[in-house]
Scaffold this active site. Sequence first.
Site, PDB file in Angstrom:
ATOM      1  N   ARG A 198       0.855  -1.224  -0.065  1.00  0.00           N
ATOM      2  CA  ARG A 198       0.016  -0.061  -0.078  1.00  0.00           C
ATOM      3  C   ARG A 198       0.951   1.134  -0.150  1.00  0.00           C
ATOM      4  O   ARG A 198       1.903   1.285   0.546  1.00  0.00           O
ATOM      5  CB  ARG A 198      -0.755   0.018   1.324  1.00  0.00           C
ATOM      6  CG  ARG A 198      -1.857   1.216   1.469  1.00  0.00           C
ATOM      7  CD  ARG A 198      -3.063   0.931   0.536  1.00  0.00           C
ATOM      8  NE  ARG A 198      -4.054   1.843   0.939  1.00  0.00           N
ATOM      9  CZ  ARG A 198      -4.989   2.275   0.307  1.00  0.00           C
ATOM     10  NH1 ARG A 198      -5.254   1.745  -0.769  1.00  0.00           N
ATOM     11  NH2 ARG A 198      -6.060   3.050   0.446  1.00  0.00           N
ATOM     12  N   THR A 255      -8.778   0.538  -9.449  1.00  0.00           N
ATOM     13  CA  THR A 255      -8.246  -0.772  -8.641  1.00  0.00           C
ATOM     14  C   THR A 255      -8.606  -1.811  -9.796  1.00  0.00           C
ATOM     15  O   THR A 255      -9.566  -1.768 -10.654  1.00  0.00           O
ATOM     16  CB  THR A 255      -9.238  -0.512  -7.623  1.00  0.00           C
ATOM     17  OG1 THR A 255      -9.051   0.414  -7.001  1.00  0.00           O
ATOM     18  CG2 THR A 255      -8.984  -1.910  -6.528  1.00  0.00           C
ATOM     19  N   THR A 294      -4.041  -0.719  -7.124  1.00  0.00           N
ATOM     20  CA  THR A 294      -4.789   0.471  -7.382  1.00  0.00           C
ATOM     21  C   THR A 294      -4.102   1.823  -7.646  1.00  0.00           C
ATOM     22  O   THR A 294      -2.933   1.992  -7.064  1.00  0.00           O
ATOM     23  CB  THR A 294      -5.981   0.729  -6.285  1.00  0.00           C
ATOM     24  OG1 THR A 294      -6.744   1.901  -6.784  1.00  0.00           O
ATOM     25  CG2 THR A 294      -5.266   1.020  -5.130  1.00  0.00           C
ATOM     26  N   ASN A 343      -6.232   4.368  -6.998  1.00  0.00           N
ATOM     27  CA  ASN A 343      -7.437   4.651  -6.277  1.00  0.00           C
ATOM     28  C   ASN A 343      -8.199   5.175  -7.463  1.00  0.00           C
ATOM     29  O   ASN A 343      -8.996   4.311  -8.134  1.00  0.00           O
ATOM     30  CB  ASN A 343      -7.216   6.057  -5.400  1.00  0.00           C
ATOM     31  CG  ASN A 343      -8.345   6.202  -4.602  1.00  0.00           C
ATOM     32  OD1 ASN A 343      -9.179   5.405  -4.374  1.00  0.00           O
ATOM     33  ND2 ASN A 343      -8.479   7.682  -4.076  1.00  0.00           N
ATOM     34  N   ASP A 391      -7.820   8.261   0.492  1.00  0.00           N
ATOM     35  CA  ASP A 391      -8.338   7.312   1.360  1.00  0.00           C
ATOM     36  C   ASP A 391      -8.296   7.446   2.809  1.00  0.00           C
ATOM     37  O   ASP A 391      -8.807   6.887   3.710  1.00  0.00           O
ATOM     38  CB  ASP A 391      -8.029   6.151   1.020  1.00  0.00           C
ATOM     39  CG  ASP A 391      -8.471   5.215  -0.046  1.00  0.00           C
ATOM     40  OD1 ASP A 391      -9.618   5.753  -0.767  1.00  0.00           O
ATOM     41  OD2 ASP A 391      -7.859   4.268  -0.822  1.00  0.00           O
ATOM     42  N   SER A 406      -7.759   0.980   3.500  1.00  0.00           N
ATOM     43  CA  SER A 406      -8.438   0.526   2.250  1.00  0.00           C
ATOM     44  C   SER A 406      -9.416  -0.316   2.301  1.00  0.00           C
ATOM     45  O   SER A 406      -9.629  -0.763   3.588  1.00  0.00           O
ATOM     46  CB  SER A 406      -7.162  -0.295   1.336  1.00  0.00           C
ATOM     47  OG  SER A 406      -7.525  -0.740   0.291  1.00  0.00           O
ATOM     48  N   SER A 407     -10.036  -0.633   1.274  1.00  0.00           N
ATOM     49  CA  SER A 407     -11.357  -1.744   1.339  1.00  0.00           C
ATOM     50  C   SER A 407     -10.774  -2.846   0.565  1.00  0.00           C
ATOM     51  O   SER A 407     -11.449  -3.567   0.327  1.00  0.00           O
ATOM     52  CB  SER A 407     -12.755  -1.065   0.710  1.00  0.00           C
ATOM     53  OG  SER A 407     -13.055   0.162   1.399  1.00  0.00           O
ATOM     54  N   GLY A 466     -13.619  -1.299  -6.714  1.00  0.00           N
ATOM     55  CA  GLY A 466     -15.067  -0.849  -6.779  1.00  0.00           C
ATOM     56  C   GLY A 466     -15.015  -0.071  -5.138  1.00  0.00           C
ATOM     57  O   GLY A 466     -16.037   0.399  -4.857  1.00  0.00           O
TER      58      GLY A 466
HETATM   59  O1  DON Z   1      -8.187   1.183  -1.404  1.00  0.00           O
HETATM   60  C1  DON Z   1      -9.237   1.407  -1.609  1.00  0.00           C
HETATM   61  O2  DON Z   1      -9.988   0.936  -0.766  1.00  0.00           O
HETATM   62  C2  DON Z   1      -9.453   2.327  -2.828  1.00  0.00           C
HETATM   63  N1  DON Z   1      -8.394   3.062  -3.082  1.00  0.00           N
HETATM   64  C3  DON Z   1     -10.072   1.601  -3.863  1.00  0.00           C
HETATM   65  C4  DON Z   1     -10.303   2.325  -5.159  1.00  0.00           C
HETATM   66  C5  DON Z   1     -11.216   1.303  -6.044  1.00  0.00           C
HETATM   67  O3  DON Z   1     -11.535   0.412  -5.908  1.00  0.00           O
HETATM   68  C6  DON Z   1     -11.556   2.134  -7.504  1.00  0.00           C
HETATM   69  N2  DON Z   1     -12.325   1.219  -8.301  1.00  0.00           N
HETATM   70  N3  DON Z   1     -12.996   1.238  -8.776  1.00  0.00           N
END
Ligand code: DON
Length: 595
Positions: free
Chosen positions: A129, A407, A425, A427, A449, A478-479, A499
């Site tokens: 990350r 992502t 990702t 982002n 984030d 993060s998710s 997502g």
């Molecule tokens: O780390 C995360 O949770 C976000 N930066 C992810 C971003 C993302 O999934 C965008 N895509 N659709």
Amino acid sequence: MTGFRRAALVTILTLALAGPAPAQMLAQILAEPPAQPSAQPSPESPPIQADDARMLPVLAAHGMVAAQEARAAEVGVEILRRGGNAVDAAVAVGFALAVTLPRAGNLGGGGFMLVHLAERNATVALDFRETAPGAATADMFLGPDGEPDRAASVRSGKAVGVPGSVRGMAEAHRLYGSGRLSLAELIAPAERMARAGIPVEAGLADSLPRAAGLLGRWPSSRTIFFRGDRTLARGETLVQTDLADTLRAIAEGGPDAFYTGAIAERIAGAVQGAGGLLTVADLAAYRPEIREPVRGRYRGAEIVSMPPPSSGGIHLIEILNVLEGFDLARMGAGSAEALHILAEAMKPAYADRATWLGDPSRSRVPLEGLIAKPYAERLRAQIDPNRARPAAEVKAGDPLPFESDQTTHYSVVDAAGNAVATTTTLNFSYGIGLVAEGTGVILNNEMDDFAAKIGAQNAYGLVGGKANLVAPGARPLSSMTPTLVFRDGRLLLVTGSPGGSRIISTVLQVIVNVLDFHLNLAEAVAAPRIHHQWRPDVLFTEEGISPDTLALLRARGHTVRVGASSGSANSVMRVDGLLAGAADPRQRGTLAVGD
Ligand code: DON
């Protein structure tokens, strides 16, 4: 009820409505299905070939790669054929995606990789990350009015976190690769495609025009992605010579060639030129972390997923723990009853996320408490099967008494049973849209984030707490939820998704579709998804859920919004000694390909 019996019942009802059915036909419908091993799905394992399946996964005997971009998936399979293991293939896919899926595949972003090593029967979580630059401060995304300044955290140089992907991929290769292929050999296909150029088609052709506003602000990005005053169009060729040179430098000099010297100077210069804080010292100091995955059990299967600084694994398991007390299989896939329970189970998990989750090196995350079964029992008791709870009634829990992180996702399994789930990702799609001049590297906007202040929402509407404030060197919450599922000690499923906030609910539904509803992998991935993240207090659904079902959900009190699709859950599953692959149909150009 098996799929066959359900289909038979529907047919009987249809025939009954149409008039008296010939006795012979009815008898035939009521008879057991022909004795093919595939026709009668066992409750434990969906069939390889089901007569009533509307879509089927790809099958292979030795290895499988499912990814959001087809050329990169083919690169992965080629590496498996050359004797590489799943990690080698995943690293090669990662570098290839930086070229073929520039909206999300990256050198200038970060991600998470879950690695299962069959021989050692061990699973590790590799965290690459992005980190906040050393000069970052908690209030750096507040405007003069004290309110979050979204433009700063999303579109300016301040949005850029220290990229982790290159060290992450190199570390994965060094620690877990087969040893049969060098890092340079894994990078070579990516370099070739960057230098020779790739046709603009599928997802690339879809995403470029939408990113014109972001990319077009920077001359260094325009040179690559524009022709005149428009982005490259379908059928034209995307050539990335600087990116090819950067890949060559990494192939020859290892990750240090990226994190120190001329490339690092260019990246830091580009970020500072755009008003950001990133320095060459930040780049030189970047290190990936190896972490213990978070583990839970759901209906007898073991769920192994990403720990903090991802919130994904914890909340996936928290929600599954709550769901375990409901008979989802009886309710039926896609029923209003089941969708309501899913939504109600998601709400408290996202409320907990907003309060408890952040970089574990900065704040204490009550991981054990959040994934404890007794905590889930408490949450479950608050669910009313007939009424949606307004967000204001749902509060972050107090899990502490039980205590003793755009992502793309790809999944790889090899013949030896090694498995890799990687989510990576920038982002946003194309990050801040800035290519660091002379490097071909697109820079992320991962700093969004973080929580700009306590209680503020990020671009995904996610609320952040104290644990996720900006701090120098910290990793933004993060998710991303790369996940492995095991049954009886054997690998069953490799999954994950992009997502934003919807990643957790997407991964959740793939797992529930497989373990509760016994859908085959293609159907499990394609089935319409729902999402509730507590705030906003809205039940989001994809298209494809019937108006009757939506009406039943509204009658329970949900504010339902039907709209954008969720995720791209490119997944692999073991079925009867074979590997099934499913590329998510929600994006053009995805591919599951096996060997
Ligand atoms: O780390 C995360 O949770 C976000 N930066 C992810 C971003 C993302 O999934 C965008 N895509 N659709």
